[in-house]
Design a protein around this motif. Structure first.
Motif, PDB file in Angstrom:
ATOM      1  N   ASN A 196      -4.452 -13.130  -5.259  1.00 22.09           N
ATOM      2  CA  ASN A 196      -5.792 -13.237  -5.849  1.00 22.09           C
ATOM      3  C   ASN A 196      -6.659 -12.060  -5.453  1.00 22.09           C
ATOM      4  O   ASN A 196      -7.477 -11.590  -6.232  1.00 22.09           O
ATOM      5  CB  ASN A 196      -6.438 -14.552  -5.450  1.00 22.09           C
ATOM      6  CG  ASN A 196      -5.810 -15.698  -6.211  1.00 22.09           C
ATOM      7  OD1 ASN A 196      -5.906 -15.754  -7.441  1.00 22.09           O
ATOM      8  ND2 ASN A 196      -5.123 -16.571  -5.515  1.00 22.09           N
ATOM      9  N   LEU A 197      -6.436 -11.540  -4.229  1.00 19.34           N
ATOM     10  CA  LEU A 197      -7.242 -10.404  -3.769  1.00 19.34           C
ATOM     11  C   LEU A 197      -6.962  -9.150  -4.605  1.00 19.34           C
ATOM     12  O   LEU A 197      -7.725  -8.194  -4.565  1.00 19.34           O
ATOM     13  CB  LEU A 197      -7.006 -10.132  -2.278  1.00 19.34           C
ATOM     14  CG  LEU A 197      -5.607  -9.770  -1.762  1.00 19.34           C
ATOM     15  CD1 LEU A 197      -5.369  -8.280  -1.801  1.00 19.34           C
ATOM     16  CD2 LEU A 197      -5.443 -10.283  -0.342  1.00 19.34           C
ATOM     17  N   GLU A 198      -5.866  -9.160  -5.377  1.00 25.72           N
ATOM     18  CA  GLU A 198      -5.552  -8.011  -6.242  1.00 25.72           C
ATOM     19  C   GLU A 198      -6.067  -8.197  -7.672  1.00 25.72           C
ATOM     20  O   GLU A 198      -5.880  -7.320  -8.513  1.00 25.72           O
ATOM     21  CB  GLU A 198      -4.030  -7.778  -6.277  1.00 25.72           C
ATOM     22  CG  GLU A 198      -3.508  -7.173  -4.979  1.00 25.72           C
ATOM     23  CD  GLU A 198      -2.081  -7.588  -4.642  1.00 25.72           C
ATOM     24  OE1 GLU A 198      -1.658  -7.334  -3.510  1.00 25.72           O
ATOM     25  OE2 GLU A 198      -1.408  -8.182  -5.490  1.00 25.72           O
ATOM     26  N   LYS A 199      -6.727  -9.338  -7.922  1.00 28.12           N
ATOM     27  CA  LYS A 199      -7.189  -9.635  -9.290  1.00 28.12           C
ATOM     28  C   LYS A 199      -8.091  -8.531  -9.834  1.00 28.12           C
ATOM     29  O   LYS A 199      -8.052  -8.236 -11.024  1.00 28.12           O
ATOM     30  CB  LYS A 199      -7.919 -10.972  -9.335  1.00 28.12           C
ATOM     31  CG  LYS A 199      -7.021 -12.107  -9.738  1.00 28.12           C
ATOM     32  CD  LYS A 199      -7.799 -13.371 -10.043  1.00 28.12           C
ATOM     33  CE  LYS A 199      -6.825 -14.467 -10.456  1.00 28.12           C
ATOM     34  NZ  LYS A 199      -7.361 -15.789 -10.306  1.00 28.12           N
ATOM     35  N   ALA A 200      -8.900  -7.938  -8.948  1.00 27.64           N
ATOM     36  CA  ALA A 200      -9.839  -6.906  -9.394  1.00 27.64           C
ATOM     37  C   ALA A 200      -9.116  -5.706 -10.024  1.00 27.64           C
ATOM     38  O   ALA A 200      -9.675  -5.014 -10.857  1.00 27.64           O
ATOM     39  CB  ALA A 200     -10.686  -6.445  -8.220  1.00 27.64           C
TER      40      ALA A 200
END
Ligand SMILES: C[S@@+](CC[C@H](N)C(=O)[O-])C[C@H]1O[C@@H](n2cnc3c(N)ncnc32)[C@H](O)[C@@H]1O
Length: 284
Positions: A196-200
């Motif tokens: 999720n932290l890579e969603k950006a």
């Protein structure tokens, strides 16, 4: 309206969303798919026209492209390792990085004694792109494939039929299996690996339209699928069996550590054409 004129308008309307090169490539993909016309046909005949009915279809494409729906979903197909695959919202669009993984497996295993059957299992098969490409290119392979999504498996089954290969598909949740029903020479997987932290970093066309079941894992346990599949591989790989994974580019070291701790041998981490850690292999 002349098709050439419409092309200019099409590219202009898409300019807030795509660069001209990409918009033009969409134009020609649709032209070929819907009208069986290629770029050269347009160059040779400047007078080609669209009918009123054609405009309805083209406007619908234009509207969907403005919403950033992937062109592969709009056309319902894509190409992978030289083969045609049906794709839809239930399956991940196969990526070029995955073609590199398939190439690695084929190159390493095509010289195996042709009289010996190679049993291969693809875990998280999605469109079936890995399983089907291996079945097509390794004539002595007997290929099996697992996915938790029935709709993905239905698509993969059609892709196997259309590509004229025999793959045995199984509907299973890999995280719930303690052991596999049979043993394999090769286990391969491109499991969900985006945190999720890579969603950006993920583009809108992926985030809004591709299945999240195929993409995302919990930030706190990003290797959940790899650990589980490696544990199953320990139990169900035949002697000298090989485990191949596509991996998250940021987790090359963690993946190497995981396979080392589990006593896999000949561990090899490879980069993709963009120079990112992208695939790993280990032997039992
Ligand atoms: C990253 S996609 C890979 C699809 C395809 N193999 C490819 O390379 O394009 C991961 C796949 O794993 C499947 N999957 C997710 N969770 C699963 C689970 N618990 N058990 C089995 N398959 C799962 C998804 O449905 C999806 O098709």
């Amino acid at each position: 309206m002349k098709i050439k004129q419409y092309r200019t308008q099409f590219i202009k309307e898409l300019s807030p969303f795509y660069d001209a090169y990409e918009a033009e490539s969409f134009f020609y993909l649709i032209l070929e798919d819907k009208h069986r016309l290629r770029q050269i046909d347009l160059a040779l005949n400047h007078e080609l026209n669209f009918s009123e009915k054609d405009f309805v279809v083209w406007d619908s494409f234009l509207n969907q492209l403005k919403k950033e729906v992937p062109i592969q979903y709009l056309l319902g197909k894509t190409s992978f390792y030289g083969l045609d695959f049906e794709v839809n919202e239930n399956v991940l669009i196969p990526r070029p990085e995955t073609e590199e993984l398939v190439e690695w497996i084929i190159n390493e295993n095509k010289k195996i004694d042709k009289s010996k059957e190679i049993k291969i299992l693809d875990i998280g098969t999605g469109s079936g792109c890995i399983a089907i490409s291996l079945a097509k290119n390794l004539p002595n392979a007997k290929v099996y494939a697992i996915d938790v999504s029935k709709k993905a498996l239905d698509t993969a089954k059609r892709n196997a039929i259309n590509n004229k290969v025999d793959v045995t598909f199984m509907l299973k949740n890999i995280l719930e299996l303690e052991i596999l029903k049979s043993d394999y020479d090769i286990i391969v997987s491109n499991p969900p690996y985006v945190r999720n932290l890579e969603k950006a970093e993920i583009k809108k066309n992926v985030l809004d339209f591709e299945p999240h079941l195929a993409l995302f894992v919990d930030d706190n346990d990003a290797l959940v699928f790899y650990r589980k599949i490696a544990e199953l591989a320990e139990k169900n790989l035949l002697e000298n069996g090989k485990l191949y994974f596509e991996i998250n580019q940021y987790l090359g070291k963690e993946m190497t550590d995981l396979l080392e701790k589990m006593n896999f041998k000949n561990i090899e981490l490879r980069k993709d054409i963009y120079d990112n850690d992208r695939m790993i292999k280990g032997n039992i």
